[in-house]
Design an enzyme around this catalytic site. Sequence first.
Site, PDB file in Angstrom:
ATOM      1  CG  HIS A 130      -1.939  -1.096   1.222  1.00 41.43           C
ATOM      2  ND1 HIS A 130      -3.203  -0.978   0.702  1.00 41.43           N
ATOM      3  CD2 HIS A 130      -1.868  -2.355   1.695  1.00 41.43           C
ATOM      4  CE1 HIS A 130      -3.859  -2.122   0.861  1.00 41.43           C
ATOM      5  NE2 HIS A 130      -3.072  -2.978   1.452  1.00 41.43           N
TER       6      HIS A 130
ATOM      7  CG  ASN B   1      -7.961  -4.327   0.975  1.00 49.72           C
ATOM      8  OD1 ASN B   1      -7.271  -3.352   1.258  1.00 49.72           O
ATOM      9  ND2 ASN B   1      -7.474  -5.544   0.905  1.00 49.72           N
TER      10      ASN B   1
ATOM     11  CE1 TYR C 160      -2.296  -4.802   9.351  1.00 51.20           C
ATOM     12  CE2 TYR C 160      -2.315  -2.596   8.436  1.00 51.20           C
ATOM     13  CZ  TYR C 160      -2.573  -3.940   8.304  1.00 51.20           C
ATOM     14  OH  TYR C 160      -3.101  -4.438   7.140  1.00 51.20           O
TER      15      TYR C 160
HETATM   16 FE1  HDE Z   1      -2.413  -4.839   5.458  1.00 47.91          FE
HETATM   17  N1  HDE Z   1      -0.618  -4.016   5.941  1.00 47.91           N
HETATM   18  N2  HDE Z   1      -1.760  -6.638   6.030  1.00 47.91           N
HETATM   19  N3  HDE Z   1      -4.161  -5.687   4.820  1.00 47.91           N
HETATM   20  N4  HDE Z   1      -3.085  -3.064   4.848  1.00 47.91           N
HETATM   21  C1  HDE Z   1      -0.268  -2.736   5.796  1.00 47.91           C
HETATM   22  O1  HDE Z   1       0.818  -1.427   7.402  1.00 47.91           O
HETATM   23  C2  HDE Z   1      -0.664  -6.870   6.768  1.00 47.91           C
HETATM   24  C3  HDE Z   1      -4.496  -7.006   4.903  1.00 47.91           C
HETATM   25  C4  HDE Z   1      -4.343  -2.763   4.418  1.00 47.91           C
HETATM   26  O2  HDE Z   1      -3.214   3.455   4.022  1.00 47.91           O
HETATM   27  C5  HDE Z   1       1.051  -2.413   6.427  1.00 47.91           C
HETATM   28  O3  HDE Z   1       1.115   0.774   7.735  1.00 47.91           O
HETATM   29  C6  HDE Z   1      -0.582  -8.268   7.115  1.00 47.91           C
HETATM   30  C7  HDE Z   1      -5.886  -7.200   4.670  1.00 47.91           C
HETATM   31  C8  HDE Z   1      -4.421  -1.376   4.053  1.00 47.91           C
HETATM   32  O4  HDE Z   1      -1.559   3.311   5.456  1.00 47.91           O
HETATM   33  C9  HDE Z   1       1.464  -3.738   7.081  1.00 47.91           C
HETATM   34  C10 HDE Z   1      -1.669  -8.841   6.537  1.00 47.91           C
HETATM   35  C11 HDE Z   1      -6.386  -5.947   4.427  1.00 47.91           C
HETATM   36  C12 HDE Z   1      -3.154  -0.861   4.301  1.00 47.91           C
HETATM   37  C13 HDE Z   1       0.329  -4.642   6.690  1.00 47.91           C
HETATM   38  C14 HDE Z   1      -2.407  -7.818   5.874  1.00 47.91           C
HETATM   39  C15 HDE Z   1      -5.294  -5.025   4.516  1.00 47.91           C
HETATM   40  C16 HDE Z   1      -2.349  -1.928   4.805  1.00 47.91           C
HETATM   41  C17 HDE Z   1       2.061  -1.780   5.514  1.00 47.91           C
HETATM   42  C18 HDE Z   1      -2.048 -10.307   6.522  1.00 47.91           C
HETATM   43  C19 HDE Z   1      -7.834  -5.564   4.067  1.00 47.91           C
HETATM   44  C20 HDE Z   1      -2.685   0.558   4.037  1.00 47.91           C
HETATM   45  C21 HDE Z   1       2.166  -0.338   5.938  1.00 47.91           C
HETATM   46  C22 HDE Z   1      -2.600 -10.779   7.670  1.00 47.91           C
HETATM   47  C23 HDE Z   1      -8.776  -5.865   5.091  1.00 47.91           C
HETATM   48  C24 HDE Z   1      -2.946   1.448   5.205  1.00 47.91           C
HETATM   49  C25 HDE Z   1       1.319  -0.224   7.098  1.00 47.91           C
HETATM   50  C26 HDE Z   1      -2.543   2.856   4.871  1.00 47.91           C
HETATM   51  C27 HDE Z   1      -1.014  -1.798   5.196  1.00 47.91           C
HETATM   52  C28 HDE Z   1       0.280  -5.915   7.096  1.00 47.91           C
HETATM   53  C29 HDE Z   1      -3.567  -8.098   5.123  1.00 47.91           C
HETATM   54  C30 HDE Z   1      -5.482  -3.640   4.303  1.00 47.91           C
HETATM   55  C31 HDE Z   1       2.828  -4.250   6.680  1.00 47.91           C
HETATM   56  C32 HDE Z   1       0.508  -8.915   7.934  1.00 47.91           C
HETATM   57  C33 HDE Z   1      -6.655  -8.521   4.719  1.00 47.91           C
HETATM   58  C34 HDE Z   1      -5.635  -0.639   3.501  1.00 47.91           C
HETATM   59  O5  HDE Z   1       1.510  -3.630   8.467  1.00 47.91           O
END
Ligand code: HDE
Length: 704
Positions: free
Chosen positions: A87, A160, A374
């Site tokens: 993202h 999402n 996060y």
């Molecule tokens: Fe994320 N995800 N994610 N994700 N995600 C990040 O956090 C992670 C997942 C989502 O505008 C990171 O600050 C893992 C699902 C959004 O700043 C990180 C898993 C969904 C955003 C991270 C998921 C998301 C992130 C990278 C698997 C939809 C952007 C930078 C379990 C429900 C937020 C940050 C923004 C961002 C980890 C799966 C949505 C690395 C480990 C499912 C919208 O922490």
Amino acid sequence: MAKAPKSSNGTTATIHEQKLTRGAGGELHQLAQKGQDLLTTAQGGPVSDDQNSLRIGPRGPSLLEDFHFREKIFHFDHERIPERVVHARGYGAHGFYENYGSLAKYTRADLFQRKGERTPAFVRFSTVAGSKGSADLARDVRGFAVKLYTKEGNWDLVGNNIPVFFIQDAIKFPDIIHAVKEEPDCAFPQAQSAHDSFWDFISLTPESMHMIMWVMSDRAIPRSFRFMEGFGVHTFRLVNAKGESTFVKFHWKPKLGLQSVMWNEAVKINGADPDFHRRDLWTAIQSGNFPEWELQIQLFDQEFADNFEFDVLDPTKLIPEEILAPVPVGRLVLDRMPDNFFAETEQVAFMTQNVPPGIDFSNDPLLQGRNFSYLDTQLKRLGSPNFTHLPINAPKCPFHHFQQDGHMAMRNPVGRANYQPNSFQEGPRESPDRGFTPFADVETGAKRRLRAESFADHYSQARQFFISQTPPEQHHIASALTFELSKVKTPVIRERMVSHLLNIEEGLADEVATGLGLKKIPKPADAAVPTRTDLDPSPALSILTKGPDRFEGRKLGILITNGTDAALLKALQGALTKQGATFELIAPNVGGIRASDGNLVAADQMIDGAPSVLYDAIALLPAHSAMESLLAEPTVRDFVADAFAHCKFIGYVAAAEPLFAKAGIAALDDGCIALARNKDISGFILHLSKLRLWSREPIVSMRD
Ligand code: HDE
């Protein structure tokens, strides 16, 4: 007037030096007189000259002593922070959530108690795979992360635009992300899933099949953030004051309806305006057209969960809206752009674990893993445990704790007692009543690495999604799969994907296999659970069945030339504005044109800078006299040919007719609307509200 400075060897500065020094100093002096601030160092010291570094003589070496230069360059060298691992490309805006009425029956969360109450919000939209500088129209999931600054702390709903996910367990997240990002040896492709490693992983991961249907659908190439749905994805809990829990799924529904672009269009938009989505949000908010979403929730109890066909803890499944209707509970309005992109959009730190009392987690293994990730990621990215001191991340309610020191501490607890309990009656204390109390779920079971049997059906909802689409949407899914897999160099991966598609829908598998030129249809993949064919289609999953009925919020590109009918242009502009739509005037050059009434009309774009992919529909209003030069312009031909190929509505005056032939359009269809006089405009606007003439697609499609 500043005195002429001495040069380094003690003599009076040369005339040249004097000019430069005085030039800068004099300018500063003048600006200060106009009420502008004095330029200072970060330490607050006034700066005399920001144009020349300190050196010995006009052509001599620079001096280490130049603290202003060193501070300026040092800070510049450290301007970048690590971009988000996923993202990275994103765009945010401020706004508010307005609550429709009390949800006290279900939750004690303060923001849901009172009708009409507004909670400040910050929302960041993003793509997943690409780097910070990648183009907006990548085929990708869009992040829809909402931070609500409630009176009981920040609530981050980090969702999402697709309601399911690729994987069922957070431990697979690094693998899917490594696979989709650029391949590690060659470092390409950027922001694209159309390559071997992504499809290799996917073809070996049947649990991703439902999500794959969504990402290959038009959902993954939205027309704008304003026309996307948002989903919390996981099942969460609402917990009321009595400690009773209700399961909940969160949905954001765009007020202007859903809309996507076509793939051929997306590719061209990326070239013409890589910031297409950013620009759209910026322009809408800056011009007062505030985008709005309704928050709708699906509520259900344990009994529903036990009887539902799939496990509600499985993030690769959704609950069809036809089975459990979402209830509208409030609206989200975005009405202000950040003052500074970096300070706000780049530094905003979303965390799934930010929940206020009354909102709680479920055991969804993806959500549980995210709750670790996060916080960890923020420390890496923002570099200090004090990232909550940044204004964009700080709560807007009172907060008191004993955390102190660390890098960049902007505030620390004051007083003597920086611990508790203490004997000095100092500092904050916990409250069993007001504090966050997790729902007291009882958990038992052997400690093992295990995937629940109830998560084993990987194809049934993928099939349900596919059969819920209209024919054009189904065709787009097949085309997207064919395109993506055609970029895969390893034939076995292509075949393996077709073997999964056979478990989803045979017609889809056939179309893709034919498109790929597969010589032999493979056997269907082994399925842990056979695909169910008894699930009813869910029309709510289609974009086209939920399209808007107005052209509101959309944009018309109007081609004008010298001699354009001024009255017709004015009437068209008026009708669009009445619809809440916008338009841009496109002319042979940006200086504008002289219309039929002799008045000068300024243009917004020159034709070379405004391909029709940037508009939802077009109107061709040239004058006869301009046709000869227009017909000689390849960009004018593309303007018309693309609009037609992308099934857009085209309004035209008689003079424009030769442009169709030039664009290779043999016969005009119902989507081409003659604008002979002002009264034709209302009919044109009615057509526009349908957004696209999908019946044209089979005629213009290269593949059919
Ligand atoms: Fe994320 N995800 N994610 N994700 N995600 C990040 O956090 C992670 C997942 C989502 O505008 C990171 O600050 C893992 C699902 C959004 O700043 C990180 C898993 C969904 C955003 C991270 C998921 C998301 C992130 C990278 C698997 C939809 C952007 C930078 C379990 C429900 C937020 C940050 C923004 C961002 C980890 C799966 C949505 C690395 C480990 C499912 C919208 O922490």
